[in-house]
Design a protein around this motif. Structure first.
Motif, PDB file in Angstrom:
ATOM      1  N   THR A 259       0.787  -1.129   0.026  1.00 42.58           N
ATOM      2  CA  THR A 259      -0.062   0.009   0.088  1.00 42.58           C
ATOM      3  C   THR A 259       1.016   1.254  -0.164  1.00 42.58           C
ATOM      4  O   THR A 259       1.984   1.300   0.176  1.00 42.58           O
ATOM      5  CB  THR A 259      -0.879  -0.004   1.222  1.00 42.58           C
ATOM      6  OG1 THR A 259      -0.114   0.208   2.499  1.00 42.58           O
ATOM      7  CG2 THR A 259      -1.737  -1.416   1.312  1.00 42.58           C
ATOM      8  N   ASP A 260       0.330   2.386  -0.275  1.00 45.94           N
ATOM      9  CA  ASP A 260       1.186   3.687  -0.087  1.00 45.94           C
ATOM     10  C   ASP A 260       1.854   3.954   1.351  1.00 45.94           C
ATOM     11  O   ASP A 260       2.956   4.426   1.311  1.00 45.94           O
ATOM     12  CB  ASP A 260       0.064   4.620  -0.271  1.00 45.94           C
ATOM     13  CG  ASP A 260      -0.365   4.859  -1.855  1.00 45.94           C
ATOM     14  OD1 ASP A 260       0.299   4.323  -2.685  1.00 45.94           O
ATOM     15  OD2 ASP A 260      -1.356   5.581  -1.935  1.00 45.94           O
ATOM     16  N   ALA A 261       1.027   3.352   2.249  1.00 48.48           N
ATOM     17  CA  ALA A 261       1.654   3.529   3.772  1.00 48.48           C
ATOM     18  C   ALA A 261       2.802   2.468   3.803  1.00 48.48           C
ATOM     19  O   ALA A 261       3.793   2.839   4.469  1.00 48.48           O
ATOM     20  CB  ALA A 261       0.657   3.063   4.702  1.00 48.48           C
ATOM     21  N   ASP A 262       2.841   1.453   3.028  1.00 49.82           N
ATOM     22  CA  ASP A 262       3.903   0.488   3.010  1.00 49.82           C
ATOM     23  C   ASP A 262       5.277   1.011   2.488  1.00 49.82           C
ATOM     24  O   ASP A 262       6.193   1.011   3.001  1.00 49.82           O
ATOM     25  CB  ASP A 262       3.593  -0.922   2.536  1.00 49.82           C
ATOM     26  CG  ASP A 262       2.641  -1.524   3.445  1.00 49.82           C
ATOM     27  OD1 ASP A 262       2.655  -1.482   4.577  1.00 49.82           O
ATOM     28  OD2 ASP A 262       1.715  -2.446   2.614  1.00 49.82           O
ATOM     29  N   ARG A 263       4.808   1.837   1.460  1.00 45.20           N
ATOM     30  CA  ARG A 263       5.883   2.451   0.521  1.00 45.20           C
ATOM     31  C   ARG A 263       6.611   3.718   1.287  1.00 45.20           C
ATOM     32  O   ARG A 263       7.819   3.947   1.005  1.00 45.20           O
ATOM     33  CB  ARG A 263       5.595   2.945  -0.576  1.00 45.20           C
ATOM     34  CG  ARG A 263       5.067   1.750  -1.629  1.00 45.20           C
ATOM     35  CD  ARG A 263       4.434   2.191  -3.121  1.00 45.20           C
ATOM     36  NE  ARG A 263       4.123   0.997  -3.779  1.00 45.20           N
ATOM     37  CZ  ARG A 263       4.776   0.147  -4.595  1.00 45.20           C
ATOM     38  NH1 ARG A 263       6.148   0.465  -4.736  1.00 45.20           N
ATOM     39  NH2 ARG A 263       4.492  -0.557  -5.228  1.00 45.20           N
ATOM     40  N   ASP A 264       5.894   4.235   2.395  1.00 43.97           N
ATOM     41  CA  ASP A 264       6.296   5.022   3.335  1.00 43.97           C
ATOM     42  C   ASP A 264       7.347   4.733   4.219  1.00 43.97           C
ATOM     43  O   ASP A 264       8.319   5.434   4.856  1.00 43.97           O
ATOM     44  CB  ASP A 264       5.337   6.085   3.860  1.00 43.97           C
ATOM     45  CG  ASP A 264       4.566   6.892   2.875  1.00 43.97           C
ATOM     46  OD1 ASP A 264       5.097   7.102   1.634  1.00 43.97           O
ATOM     47  OD2 ASP A 264       3.405   7.200   2.943  1.00 43.97           O
ATOM     48  N   ARG A 265       6.899   3.601   4.798  1.00 46.79           N
ATOM     49  CA  ARG A 265       7.796   3.102   5.848  1.00 46.79           C
ATOM     50  C   ARG A 265       8.844   1.985   5.367  1.00 46.79           C
ATOM     51  O   ARG A 265       9.659   1.429   6.300  1.00 46.79           O
ATOM     52  CB  ARG A 265       6.821   2.423   6.921  1.00 46.79           C
ATOM     53  CG  ARG A 265       6.211   1.050   6.529  1.00 46.79           C
ATOM     54  CD  ARG A 265       5.537   0.597   7.538  1.00 46.79           C
ATOM     55  NE  ARG A 265       4.757  -0.583   7.021  1.00 46.79           N
ATOM     56  CZ  ARG A 265       4.285  -1.704   7.993  1.00 46.79           C
ATOM     57  NH1 ARG A 265       4.687  -1.886   9.207  1.00 46.79           N
ATOM     58  NH2 ARG A 265       3.550  -2.861   7.478  1.00 46.79           N
ATOM     59  N   LEU A 266       8.765   1.517   4.282  1.00 42.83           N
ATOM     60  CA  LEU A 266       9.633   0.413   3.652  1.00 42.83           C
ATOM     61  C   LEU A 266      10.437   0.864   2.415  1.00 42.83           C
ATOM     62  O   LEU A 266      10.110   1.873   1.764  1.00 42.83           O
ATOM     63  CB  LEU A 266       8.971  -0.748   3.395  1.00 42.83           C
ATOM     64  CG  LEU A 266       8.153  -1.595   4.480  1.00 42.83           C
ATOM     65  CD1 LEU A 266       7.144  -2.658   3.976  1.00 42.83           C
ATOM     66  CD2 LEU A 266       8.985  -2.107   5.536  1.00 42.83           C
ATOM     67  N   GLU A 267      11.652   0.432   2.178  1.00 38.82           N
ATOM     68  CA  GLU A 267      12.210   0.682   1.127  1.00 38.82           C
ATOM     69  C   GLU A 267      11.635  -0.414   0.164  1.00 38.82           C
ATOM     70  O   GLU A 267      11.784  -1.622   0.280  1.00 38.82           O
ATOM     71  CB  GLU A 267      13.856   0.351   1.140  1.00 38.82           C
ATOM     72  CG  GLU A 267      14.629   1.354   2.122  1.00 38.82           C
ATOM     73  CD  GLU A 267      14.636   2.804   1.654  1.00 38.82           C
ATOM     74  OE1 GLU A 267      14.266   2.715   0.650  1.00 38.82           O
ATOM     75  OE2 GLU A 267      15.404   3.472   2.491  1.00 38.82           O
ATOM     76  N   VAL A 268      11.517  -0.063  -1.288  1.00 38.95           N
ATOM     77  CA  VAL A 268      10.941  -0.937  -2.149  1.00 38.95           C
ATOM     78  C   VAL A 268      11.494  -1.064  -3.519  1.00 38.95           C
ATOM     79  O   VAL A 268      11.783   0.005  -3.905  1.00 38.95           O
ATOM     80  CB  VAL A 268       9.481  -0.670  -2.357  1.00 38.95           C
ATOM     81  CG1 VAL A 268       8.624  -1.596  -3.299  1.00 38.95           C
ATOM     82  CG2 VAL A 268       8.524  -0.852  -1.087  1.00 38.95           C
ATOM     83  N   ARG A 269      11.940  -2.133  -3.994  1.00 38.43           N
ATOM     84  CA  ARG A 269      12.743  -2.180  -5.216  1.00 38.43           C
ATOM     85  C   ARG A 269      12.018  -3.223  -6.352  1.00 38.43           C
ATOM     86  O   ARG A 269      11.604  -4.159  -5.753  1.00 38.43           O
ATOM     87  CB  ARG A 269      14.194  -2.419  -5.266  1.00 38.43           C
ATOM     88  CG  ARG A 269      14.995  -1.343  -4.259  1.00 38.43           C
ATOM     89  CD  ARG A 269      15.255  -0.299  -5.022  1.00 38.43           C
ATOM     90  NE  ARG A 269      15.886  -0.268  -6.120  1.00 38.43           N
ATOM     91  CZ  ARG A 269      17.357  -0.151  -6.169  1.00 38.43           C
ATOM     92  NH1 ARG A 269      17.885   0.073  -4.980  1.00 38.43           N
ATOM     93  NH2 ARG A 269      18.027  -0.143  -7.224  1.00 38.43           N
TER      94      ARG A 269
END
Length: 319
Positions: A259-269
């Protein structure tokens, strides 16, 4: 020469004389039965006579002005009445049955990630358009989902399948890329480009081995001869994301769960260069006709995927 049993006109259509017989038995009068059947009295009389000749037994006896059943007549009435009433009420029961199909239950098999991330808006839309249908979501994965499909315990399934058995039909709809997730500030996040080998020093947090994600990750690393370690094996994307955010390890997840919230708290590649995307769609068992409500739900997922003339039933494997 053997005696030939006579053939009667009314024997070809048993329903008419049986209906006349039941009406006379119920009303005790040929004239009243004729009125109820919108027939002439001679027509009813002929039907009764033909039935008695056909069965070789007297069915009525006159007691005063009323016709009463004989012993044989009573026996026939017990047999004929439910048949006649069932046939006469067939159209109404059929229409009630059709109404029941619209107000019945719908059983859908899906894995937890599908139920949590993909189905909410589809379920909401279905509930708005079919408020009388009781929707039952079965949270299952892998072989359990397939067993429910093949035993008719569910009408269809929504989820992801890598290998589709020959007795199932799968209509993929949505596609999600594989994503590497890491805690904020993780060393891998600073790399301009990522190689699969870069993941080796870091422990992976993966779903249980029995699920598809673990097997797919293992297959890719094995094919490329890249060593890897599993730091933690745990079920549920939400749990995995939480542990990754706490920097207990890294993970490879399907984009459906981010989710958008996950992308705020995690590094995503994105790892699409190394792992194939995962499709999600409707799975049904071949050979079973989909009910109207099952077809409506399937069309919400993928419009026109399964037409009215097709025959199906469902199967599913998640993650």
């Amino acid at each position: 020469m053997a005696e030939t049993k006579p053939r009667f006109y009314y024997k070809g259509d048993r329903l008419k004389p049986l209906r006349a017989f039941c009406q006379v038995a119920r009303l005790g009068s040929v004239s009243r039965a004729a009125e109820a059947l919108f027939l002439s009295q001679p027509a009813v009389t002929l039907q009764l006579q033909a039935l008695e000749r056909d069965l070789g037994a007297a069915l009525f006896e006159r007691i005063g002005r009323r016709l009463s059943l004989t012993r044989e007549g009573n026996a026939l009435y017990e047999l004929a009445r439910p048949l006649v009433e069932g046939l006469d009420g067939l159209e109404g029961e059929f229409r009630n049955k059709l109404k029941g199909l619209e107000g019945d239950e719908l059983h859908v098999a899906a894995g937890s990630s599908t139920i949590l991330y993909l189905l909410p808006r589809l379920v909401q839309a279905f509930r708005e358009s079919h408020p009388k249908v009781q929707l039952v979501l079965h949270n299952v994965t892998g072989k359990d989902g397939l067993s429910l499909l093949r035993s008719d315990a569910v009408d269809l399934a929504v989820g992801s399948m890598l290998d589709v058995p020959t007795d199932l039909s799968y209509a993929p709809v949505y596609s999600f890329d594989p994503m590497l997730i890491m805690a904020k500030g993780h060393p891998l996040a600073a790399k301009a480009t990522l190689q699969l080998e870069d993941l080796s020093p870091y422990g992976l947090i993966l779903p249980p081995k029995r699920l598809t994600t673990w097997r797919l990750v293992d297959l890719v690393f094995q094919q490329r001869r890249v060593p890897y370690t599993v730091a933690l094996e745990v079920g549920g994307w939400e749990v995995i994301k939480q542990y990754v955010a706490m920097d207990m390890g890294i993970s490879i997840v399907t984009g459906i769960c981010l989710t958008d919230a996950d992308r705020d708290r995690l590094e995503v590649r994105n790892l699409r260069d190394y792992f194939p995307p995962r499709s999600y769609g409707v799975v049904v068992r071949k050979g079973k006709f989909l009910s109207p409500q099952a077809r409506a739900f399937a069309d919400l997922v993928k419009p026109g995927a399964f037409e009215r003339t097709d025959y199906f039933e469902s199967g599913h494997s998640d993650r």
